[in-house]
Scaffold this motif. Structure first.
Motif: not given
Length: 493
Positions: A24-37, A257-262
């Protein structure tokens, strides 16, 4: 060694059979966080409109967003400093010892097991509407979804993350289409403000709109907070991917951080637009499929089935990613001996924790079956709400413990290397603790779901009894435990 516990040092083969693969890179992590929510923006949040009306839900969402900003920044500081798959358990273990680590892990385990159960409950209602199946067929939908997505998570981490990214972008695309389509049809005063408080204090419909901004007063806004949590719940799962992240020290804070902003942007848009079209807050407060209902208002019933398929994408994204989360969460506690060690074995080729994934799915499916049986003639909205409240209760406890760990780590381990530091410091941690405690207090005010919260407390008590009698004597020197013990020794020197 920590007092009151016994450790066993395992050989190289133990950890080789429990190895994970970095991808996982940063955008994979972003997707994991946003996708979960993201499923919480499709279903679940709307039940809070019955507690506080639109204005109450708006204020609740502001308060809860502030809490999650504080939480994600605390976690963003701890995760690169403690880059282990254990996540919340790892933080608490280093800050509060084995008992604190186990209890935090147990609380988070309850959250991550029940959250996908809530999601698949709503998802199955979408599918039943599309394929016109009877209510008796719902358990077959539950079993089918658990089976398919458990297998997808077992097949491999690379495929799992690619699938997560694809589903997350599709879900956000679905929301963007809804937002754009809604703009020309909104009438905020007529539709969003169509709730008043009845003589019994419950929500009633105001024909023609123009109802009060806070129909149940400020108390109603506070009672709506557990449902506003559903707009953000589970982004905190990101640290569970630490040992599968290519560079957790840099990418984890960015992903959080990117995830919570989204999610904040999406939450306020869906709250405003879904309630402001010719459907209204009152109808939404009674709906199991609020986004689908909104699409039907905008595009008509003739394409309802297609719209339902589109609206199910967000639920699929969250269901898939939280199955990933509970697999890693059970895996980490098992690898350290808190849970039976068989649950941390990974697939010889795929390097995924297949035993943990299978057990977590089996428990989630079992909880749905038991809840459905006990609910009897109660409505589906009640069943979903009861499970949602247990998930929210366990999440709030987890946040209190995680932010408590954050504060203790800053005090007791000031020299710990911290690649990222929260801009809010200890204040952010205390603020999150206070708001999480406030949400628990108002959960207990709701008699409809109070029993569900007490069931969760009973589960946690049983878990602590098990750890006191047996679990604490079977611990293993996993990476999290060795890290914590090493720093405990340094503190004494």
């Amino acid at each position: 060694m920590a007092k009151g516990v016994k450790y066993k040092k395992m050989d190289k083969s133990y950890f080789e059979s429990r190895a994970l693969k970095r991808h996982a890179g940063v955008w994979s992590l972003w997707a994991l966080g946003v996708g979960a929510v993201i499923s919480g923006h499709f279903s679940g949040w709307n039940l809070g409109l019955a507690s506080g009306g639109w204005g109450g839900m708006f204020i609740a969402t502001i308060i809860v967003a502030i809490m999650y900003i504080g939480l994600t920044q605390c976690v963003a500081e701890m995760s690169p400093a403690l880059p282990h798959t254990g996540g919340a358990y790892s933080f608490a273990r280093s800050a509060m010892g084995p008992w604190g680590g186990f209890f935090t892990g147990l609380v988070e385990n309850l959250e991550f097991i029940l959250t996908p159960a809530v999601i698949v409950f709503f998802l199955s209602h979408y599918m039943a509407g599309i394929f016109e199946t009877s209510p008796e067929m719902l358990p077959f939908w539950w079993f089918g979804f658990y089976s398919v997505f458990t297998i997808l998570n077992i097949v491999g981490v690379a495929l799992s993350f690619r699938f997560t990214i694809a589903l997350t972008f599709l879900a956000l695309g679905c929301l963007v289409i809804f937002w754009i389509s809604s703009i020309g049809n909104i009438d905020f005063t007529t539709f969003a403000l169509d709730i008043k408080a009845g003589t019994d204090g419950k929500a009633e419909h105001v024909s023609g709109g123009g109802g009060p901004f806070l129909p149940m007063g400020l108390i109603g806004a506070l009672k709506a907070m557990p449902f506003a949590v559903w707009l953000f719940l589970a982004i905190e799962q990101l640290p569970l991917a630490a040992e599968e992240s290519v560079d957790p020290k840099k990418d984890m804070p960015k992903g959080l951080t990117y995830g919570i902003i989204t999610l904040i942007i999406s939450a306020f848009l869906i709250l405003w637009l879904n309630a402001s079209i010719p459907l209204g807050s009152y109808a939404l407060s009674q709906s199991g499929e609020p986004l689908l209902d909104g699409f039907e208002v905008l595009f008509g019933n003739n394409i309802a089935k297609l719209l339902a398929l589109v609206a199910s994408i967000g639920l699929l994204a969250s269901f898939h990613t939280i199955i990933f989360a509970f697999g890693r969460q059970i895996y980490s506690l098992s690898r350290a001996g808190y849970f039976p060690v068989i649950l941390s074995v990974t697939h010889s080729k795929r390097k995924t924790p297949y035993t943990a994934l299978i057990l977590g799915s089996a428990i989630g499916f079992g909880v749905l079956m038991i809840t459905d049986f006990l609910a009897g003639d109660e409505s589906g909205v009640f069943i979903g709400g009861a499970l949602l409240n247990i998930a929210v209760f366990s999440a709030m406890l987890s946040y209190i413990l995680q932010c408590g760990s954050f504060i203790l780590l800053r005090k007791r381990k000031p020299n710990l290397e911290r690649p990222y530091r929260s801009p809010f410091g200890n204040f952010g941690g205390w603020m999150t603790i206070f708001l999480a405690f406030l949400i628990i207090c108002f959960q207990l005010q709701d008699q409809s779901y109070r029993t569900a919260v007490f069931i969760a407390i009973g589960y946690l008590v049983i878990g602590l009894i098990y750890f006191g009698l047996k679990g604490r004597h079977r611990l293993i020197l996993s990476p999290e435990e060795e890290f914590a013990l090493e720093h405990e020794i340094r503190e004494k020197e």
